[in-house]
Design a protein around this motif. Structure first.
Motif, PDB file in Angstrom:
ATOM      1  N   ALA A  59       1.135  -1.287   0.057  1.00 29.43           N
ATOM      2  CA  ALA A  59      -0.073  -0.054   0.215  1.00 29.43           C
ATOM      3  C   ALA A  59       0.809   1.304  -0.035  1.00 29.43           C
ATOM      4  N   LEU A  60       1.960   1.393   0.683  1.00 26.82           N
ATOM      5  CA  LEU A  60       2.973   2.342   1.009  1.00 26.82           C
ATOM      6  C   LEU A  60       3.675   2.744  -0.548  1.00 26.82           C
ATOM      7  N   PHE A  61       3.966   1.375  -1.070  1.00 23.39           N
ATOM      8  CA  PHE A  61       4.903   1.356  -2.321  1.00 23.39           C
ATOM      9  C   PHE A  61       3.704   2.025  -3.582  1.00 23.39           C
ATOM     10  N   LEU A  62       2.525   1.430  -3.622  1.00 24.63           N
ATOM     11  CA  LEU A  62       1.751   2.015  -4.629  1.00 24.63           C
ATOM     12  C   LEU A  62       1.279   3.567  -4.137  1.00 24.63           C
ATOM     13  N   HIS A  63       1.244   4.078  -2.893  1.00 26.75           N
ATOM     14  CA  HIS A  63       0.957   5.203  -2.776  1.00 26.75           C
ATOM     15  C   HIS A  63       2.184   6.163  -3.382  1.00 26.75           C
ATOM     16  N   LYS A  64       3.142   5.619  -2.896  1.00 31.04           N
ATOM     17  CA  LYS A  64       4.461   6.548  -3.448  1.00 31.04           C
ATOM     18  C   LYS A  64       4.722   6.547  -5.205  1.00 31.04           C
ATOM     19  N   LYS A  65       4.521   5.294  -5.691  1.00 36.78           N
ATOM     20  CA  LYS A  65       4.532   5.132  -7.031  1.00 36.78           C
ATOM     21  C   LYS A  65       3.697   5.859  -7.860  1.00 36.78           C
ATOM     22  N   PHE A  66       2.361   5.533  -7.377  1.00 36.80           N
ATOM     23  CA  PHE A  66       1.150   5.938  -8.325  1.00 36.80           C
ATOM     24  C   PHE A  66       0.141   6.923  -7.768  1.00 36.80           C
ATOM     25  N   ASN A  67       0.533   7.229  -6.532  1.00 36.08           N
ATOM     26  CA  ASN A  67      -0.394   8.097  -5.754  1.00 36.08           C
ATOM     27  C   ASN A  67      -1.714   7.417  -5.425  1.00 36.08           C
ATOM     28  N   TRP A  68      -1.928   6.263  -5.291  1.00 32.32           N
ATOM     29  CA  TRP A  68      -3.106   5.582  -4.976  1.00 32.32           C
ATOM     30  C   TRP A  68      -3.350   5.669  -3.297  1.00 32.32           C
ATOM     31  N   ASN A  69      -4.456   5.762  -3.017  1.00 36.93           N
ATOM     32  CA  ASN A  69      -4.834   5.778  -1.743  1.00 36.93           C
ATOM     33  C   ASN A  69      -4.625   4.740  -0.781  1.00 36.93           C
ATOM     34  N   PRO A  70      -3.663   4.696   0.131  1.00 38.86           N
ATOM     35  CA  PRO A  70      -3.003   3.564   0.854  1.00 38.86           C
ATOM     36  C   PRO A  70      -4.305   2.486   1.503  1.00 38.86           C
ATOM     37  N   GLY A  71      -5.297   3.690   2.043  1.00 36.83           N
ATOM     38  CA  GLY A  71      -6.384   3.016   2.836  1.00 36.83           C
ATOM     39  C   GLY A  71      -7.214   2.082   1.885  1.00 36.83           C
ATOM     40  N   LYS A  72      -7.265   2.841   0.806  1.00 30.28           N
ATOM     41  CA  LYS A  72      -8.250   1.551  -0.227  1.00 30.28           C
ATOM     42  C   LYS A  72      -7.422   0.525  -0.596  1.00 30.28           C
ATOM     43  N   VAL A  73      -6.271   0.665  -0.789  1.00 31.65           N
ATOM     44  CA  VAL A  73      -5.594  -0.631  -1.171  1.00 31.65           C
ATOM     45  C   VAL A  73      -5.500  -1.473  -0.140  1.00 31.65           C
ATOM     46  N   ASN A  74      -5.099  -0.906   1.317  1.00 34.83           N
ATOM     47  CA  ASN A  74      -5.164  -1.840   2.277  1.00 34.83           C
ATOM     48  C   ASN A  74      -6.408  -2.397   2.408  1.00 34.83           C
ATOM     49  N   PHE A  75      -7.629  -1.747   2.251  1.00 33.37           N
ATOM     50  CA  PHE A  75      -8.732  -2.379   2.299  1.00 33.37           C
ATOM     51  C   PHE A  75      -9.202  -3.542   1.413  1.00 33.37           C
TER      52      PHE A  75
END
Length: 90
Positions: free
Chosen positions: A24-40
């Motif tokens: 989730a942190l990687f996808l947030h840094k790389k693609f600016n994806w919401n880490p809460g949604k990815v984690n969910f």
């Protein structure tokens, strides 16, 4: 609620609990994806596969817990990102 706040504090400081949190942190840094949604999404799929073993009522209680935790993570992470952006612009 305290789980979401604790994970948010970890995320804000660039740390994680491991596993899907790292992704989730990687996808947030790389693609600016919401880490809460990815984690969910990751937690939701784990609970869905486990519902067969734990039953529907416990499974739905787990999903509710995941939703609350993910909303808290999303709130604090996006709030922190906005504050950092406004400090850089000033």
């Amino acid at each position: 609620m305290s789980i979401g706040l604790g994970i948010s504090i970890l995320f804000i400081n660039g740390a994680s609990l491991g596993g899907a949190n790292i992704l989730a942190l990687f996808l947030h840094k790389k693609f600016n994806w919401n880490p809460g949604k990815v984690n969910f999404l990751f937690d939701f799929f784990v609970v869905l596969t486990g519902m067969y073993a734990i039953g529907l009522v416990s499974g739905f209680a787990s999903v509710l817990s995941i939703i609350v935790t993910s909303c808290i993570i999303s709130y604090f992470k996006t709030k922190n990102c906005r504050e950092k952006r406004s400090r850089r612009e000033s």
